[in-house]
Design a protein around this motif. Structure first.
Motif, mmCIF file in Angstrom:
data_model
loop_
_atom_site.group_PDB
_atom_site.id
_atom_site.type_symbol
_atom_site.label_atom_id
_atom_site.label_comp_id
_atom_site.label_asym_id
_atom_site.label_seq_id
_atom_site.Cartn_x
_atom_site.Cartn_y
_atom_site.Cartn_z
ATOM 1 N N MET A 1 -63.531 3.484 -19.567
ATOM 2 C CA MET A 1 -62.637 2.516 -18.934
ATOM 3 C C MET A 1 -62.538 2.803 -17.438
ATOM 4 N N VAL A 2 -62.511 1.737 -16.635
ATOM 5 C CA VAL A 2 -62.325 1.843 -15.196
ATOM 6 C C VAL A 2 -61.067 1.071 -14.822
ATOM 7 N N VAL A 3 -60.160 1.709 -14.100
ATOM 8 C CA VAL A 3 -58.979 1.028 -13.572
ATOM 9 C C VAL A 3 -59.285 0.634 -12.136
ATOM 10 N N LEU A 4 -59.319 -0.646 -11.856
ATOM 11 C CA LEU A 4 -59.744 -1.144 -10.546
ATOM 12 C C LEU A 4 -58.626 -1.018 -9.520
ATOM 13 N N ALA A 5 -59.007 -0.678 -8.292
ATOM 14 C CA ALA A 5 -58.031 -0.472 -7.219
ATOM 15 C C ALA A 5 -57.738 -1.787 -6.497
ATOM 16 N N THR A 6 -57.273 -2.758 -7.265
ATOM 17 C CA THR A 6 -56.801 -4.031 -6.743
ATOM 18 C C THR A 6 -55.741 -4.516 -7.712
ATOM 19 N N LYS A 7 -54.794 -5.304 -7.253
ATOM 20 C CA LYS A 7 -53.658 -5.635 -8.109
ATOM 21 C C LYS A 7 -53.622 -7.109 -8.496
ATOM 22 N N SER B 1 -57.523 -2.942 -15.861
ATOM 23 C CA SER B 1 -58.444 -1.970 -16.456
ATOM 24 C C SER B 1 -59.592 -2.727 -17.120
ATOM 25 N N VAL B 2 -60.784 -2.165 -17.016
ATOM 26 C CA VAL B 2 -61.972 -2.779 -17.614
ATOM 27 C C VAL B 2 -62.565 -1.788 -18.607
#
Length: 227
Positions: A1-7, A48-49
């Motif tokens: 899983m990747v948590v992206l640094a954008t909201k 999260s992806v």
């Protein structure tokens, strides 16, 4: 899983449109790889992806490179991405997913003279804008904007001017500009976050004038960069 640094911080129909936009962006980046992905939204609005498939490792690395990644722990001296959550004359506070924000003192912004509030205005920095920083974590070695981020923002002041927008997708900003009769007044709309966009003006366009013209159509924060 990747948590992206954008909201993804808007609500209602705007949230659904933004989530659809994010799915398209992620698919554009990794859709040709042998993976399947699912997008979720954390309690703090970071998406999260979850990725599965033979090319999962490659896909995760591509998304980290494109969006930056929110990680569980920050290490001194390492470079991360956070979103601009608040500011005062003494510095910026970035949300890097740690709960307590990462403070960057004015002297560590590296963007010229003035208070942090003045610097934010000069560079047209809208709230929630992703910014890359080097984590310090101590009074003796405070966090600072990365050299690459400083160079990136300096470039904004060397062009023909910009209008920065939050709370809208790239497609929504472009549609608003065109509908308001400004199709000839900008070069492109640059995506600088999921819901943060930068309208690159033509040489003959006055960014404050563009803001005054389209501001009533965009329920967003707008800030100008005047070269």
């Amino acid at each position: 899983m990747v948590v992206l640094a954008t909201k993804l911080y808007v609500e209602g129909e705007a949230r659904e449109r933004s989530l659809d936009s994010l799915r398209s962006l992620v698919n554009n980046e990794i859709g040709e790889l042998d993976v399947e992905f699912e997008i979720g939204i954390r309690h703090d609005d970071f998406p999260s992806v979850t990725i599965e498939g033979d090319d999962a490792t490659v896909a995760r690395n591509i998304l980290r490179e494109e969006f930056g990644e929110i990680v569980p722990d920050l290490e001194v001296g390492e470079t991360y991405t956070g979103t601009l959550e608040s500011w005062d004359d003494d510095g910026f506070v970035l949300d890097a997913g740690q709960g307590e924000g990462v403070r960057i003192p004015t002297d560590e912004l590296g963007l010229g003279p003035g208070s942090a509030t003045q610097i934010r205005e000069r560079y047209g920095l809208v709230q929630h804008l992703p910014l890359q920083f080097v984590y310090g974590g101590t009074d003796d070695e405070p966090s600072r904007l990365s050299d690459a981020e400083q160079d990136h923002l300096y470039e904004w002041t060397r062009g023909d001017g910009r209008l920065n927008v939050n709370s809208a997708t790239r497609a929504e900003v472009r549609a608003t500009l065109n509908r308001a009769g400004h199709a000839q007044d900008y070069v492109t709309v640059e995506r600088i976050g999921l819901l943060e966009q930068s309208v690159i003006c033509t040489e003959s366009t006055d960014p404050p004038g563009l803001l005054a013209s389209v501001g009533e159509y965009l329920p967003a924060e707008l800030r100008c960069v005047v070269p």
